[in-house]
Write a protein that holds these residues in place. Sequence first.
Motif, PDB file in Angstrom:
ATOM      1  N   VAL A  61       0.864  -1.179   0.000  1.00 44.80           N
ATOM      2  CA  VAL A  61       0.000   0.000   0.000  1.00 44.80           C
ATOM      3  C   VAL A  61       0.898   1.224   0.000  1.00 44.80           C
ATOM      4  N   SER A  62       1.005   1.881  -1.144  1.00 49.68           N
ATOM      5  CA  SER A  62       1.800   3.101  -1.245  1.00 49.68           C
ATOM      6  C   SER A  62       0.950   4.284  -0.796  1.00 49.68           C
ATOM      7  N   THR A  63       1.451   5.069   0.157  1.00 48.38           N
ATOM      8  CA  THR A  63       0.632   6.130   0.717  1.00 48.38           C
ATOM      9  C   THR A  63       1.490   7.203   1.382  1.00 48.38           C
ATOM     10  N   HIS A  64       0.919   8.383   1.547  1.00 49.69           N
ATOM     11  CA  HIS A  64       1.544   9.417   2.382  1.00 49.69           C
ATOM     12  C   HIS A  64       0.680   9.682   3.610  1.00 49.69           C
ATOM     13  N   ILE A  65      -0.359   8.847   3.802  1.00 47.45           N
ATOM     14  CA  ILE A  65      -1.284   8.997   4.926  1.00 47.45           C
ATOM     15  C   ILE A  65      -0.855   8.056   6.054  1.00 47.45           C
ATOM     16  N   LEU A  66      -0.346   8.622   7.147  1.00 51.20           N
ATOM     17  CA  LEU A  66       0.223   7.810   8.215  1.00 51.20           C
ATOM     18  C   LEU A  66      -0.809   6.914   8.896  1.00 51.20           C
ATOM     19  N   GLU A  67      -2.051   7.370   8.985  1.00 55.96           N
ATOM     20  CA  GLU A  67      -3.072   6.561   9.659  1.00 55.96           C
ATOM     21  C   GLU A  67      -3.337   5.257   8.925  1.00 55.96           C
ATOM     22  N   ASP A 110      12.601   0.241   7.707  1.00 54.61           N
ATOM     23  CA  ASP A 110      11.778  -0.906   7.327  1.00 54.61           C
ATOM     24  C   ASP A 110      11.517  -1.711   8.599  1.00 54.61           C
ATOM     25  N   GLU A 111      10.347  -1.491   9.207  1.00 53.04           N
ATOM     26  CA  GLU A 111      10.032  -2.078  10.500  1.00 53.04           C
ATOM     27  C   GLU A 111       8.534  -2.383  10.584  1.00 53.04           C
ATOM     28  N   LEU A 156       8.649   0.720  14.548  1.00 54.42           N
ATOM     29  CA  LEU A 156       8.926   2.018  13.943  1.00 54.42           C
ATOM     30  C   LEU A 156       8.621   3.143  14.931  1.00 54.42           C
ATOM     31  N   ALA A 157       7.503   3.037  15.624  1.00 55.30           N
ATOM     32  CA  ALA A 157       7.128   4.066  16.594  1.00 55.30           C
ATOM     33  C   ALA A 157       8.137   4.160  17.731  1.00 55.30           C
ATOM     34  N   LYS A 158       8.769   3.050  18.094  1.00 59.02           N
ATOM     35  CA  LYS A 158       9.739   3.037  19.187  1.00 59.02           C
ATOM     36  C   LYS A 158      11.025   3.787  18.852  1.00 59.02           C
ATOM     37  N   MET A 159      11.190   4.156  17.576  1.00 56.52           N
ATOM     38  CA  MET A 159      12.402   4.855  17.175  1.00 56.52           C
ATOM     39  C   MET A 159      12.428   6.303  17.638  1.00 56.52           C
ATOM     40  N   HIS A 160      11.311   6.799  18.191  1.00 63.73           N
ATOM     41  CA  HIS A 160      11.242   8.175  18.690  1.00 63.73           C
ATOM     42  C   HIS A 160      10.796   8.154  20.156  1.00 63.73           C
ATOM     43  N   PRO A 161      11.329   9.060  20.995  1.00 59.39           N
ATOM     44  CA  PRO A 161      10.951   9.070  22.422  1.00 59.39           C
ATOM     45  C   PRO A 161       9.452   9.184  22.662  1.00 59.39           C
ATOM     46  N   VAL A 221       8.335   9.995  14.107  1.00 56.53           N
ATOM     47  CA  VAL A 221       9.372   9.231  13.408  1.00 56.53           C
ATOM     48  C   VAL A 221       9.414   9.622  11.938  1.00 56.53           C
ATOM     49  N   PHE A 222       8.233   9.740  11.336  1.00 60.38           N
ATOM     50  CA  PHE A 222       8.137  10.099   9.923  1.00 60.38           C
ATOM     51  C   PHE A 222       8.792  11.456   9.663  1.00 60.38           C
ATOM     52  N   ARG A 223       8.474  12.445  10.498  1.00 61.31           N
ATOM     53  CA  ARG A 223       9.044  13.786  10.321  1.00 61.31           C
ATOM     54  C   ARG A 223      10.557  13.764  10.466  1.00 61.31           C
ATOM     55  N   GLU A 224      11.039  13.006  11.444  1.00 63.43           N
ATOM     56  CA  GLU A 224      12.473  12.953  11.690  1.00 63.43           C
ATOM     57  C   GLU A 224      13.225  12.304  10.539  1.00 63.43           C
TER      58      GLU A 224
END
Length: 241
Positions: A186-192, A212-213, A218-223, A230-233
């Motif tokens: 699913v290719s998307t720019h919508i995070l939800e 690639d997680e 993936l969410a754990k990669m940011h405090p 995570v996406f913004r970073e």
Amino acid sequence: MLLVDGLEKRFGPVVAVDGVSFTLSAGEVLGFLGPNGAGKTTTMRMIAGYLEPDRGSAKIDGVDVFENRMAARARLGYLPEGAPAYPEMTPNGFLAFIGRARGLKGDALESAVKRAADRVDLGRAAKRPIETLSKGFKRRVGLAAALLHDPPVLILDEPTDGLDPNQKHAVRSLIRDIAPEKAIVVSTHILEEVDAVCTRAIIIAQGRVRADETPEDLAKMHPTRRLDAVFRELTAGREAV
């Protein structure tokens, strides 16, 4: 079911896709995330065999996309961005047209059209001109066309972009229903979209894979443990040209 190895694509001096690699198994739904212009659609078009890469390879169910295009496409269902279709046709007519193009005839064609229409719950809309349908039902028609030949791999490019909340919910429910037996991108720019349907996520920016997680890892990669953070970073300062 899907093997992508080092895909690269340039348009003049612009590097649109820069060494993208990943694999995908049956039962996985991969969210291919990135900002607009990150290289998502270009990558999808190469995997689907509609765009020649400058370098790299892709295999669908073991078949090389660029060496044996017809056999690879027979194993792939592809929903392009916007779900394009002939507006004057009815969904049933459009699905029959797609089926004939794929070599289906007679009872096999009729059965495939009915199965695909039922699977996406077109109902009475199956006999109305496509141009009269809502965006949500147009996406259902596109998804039915992608499913018509019962392929093991699906590529869905921005399947819910521009839909209202109810329409998004309906399309996502369809994806979840078919997910156990398919390998789906699913290719998307919508995070939800990730939390809604995906078992795994790739973040791409400026043509390169940045992560690639699973959504949880993936969410754990940011405090903050927030996917948007995570996406913004990972994409900060990496908007494509």
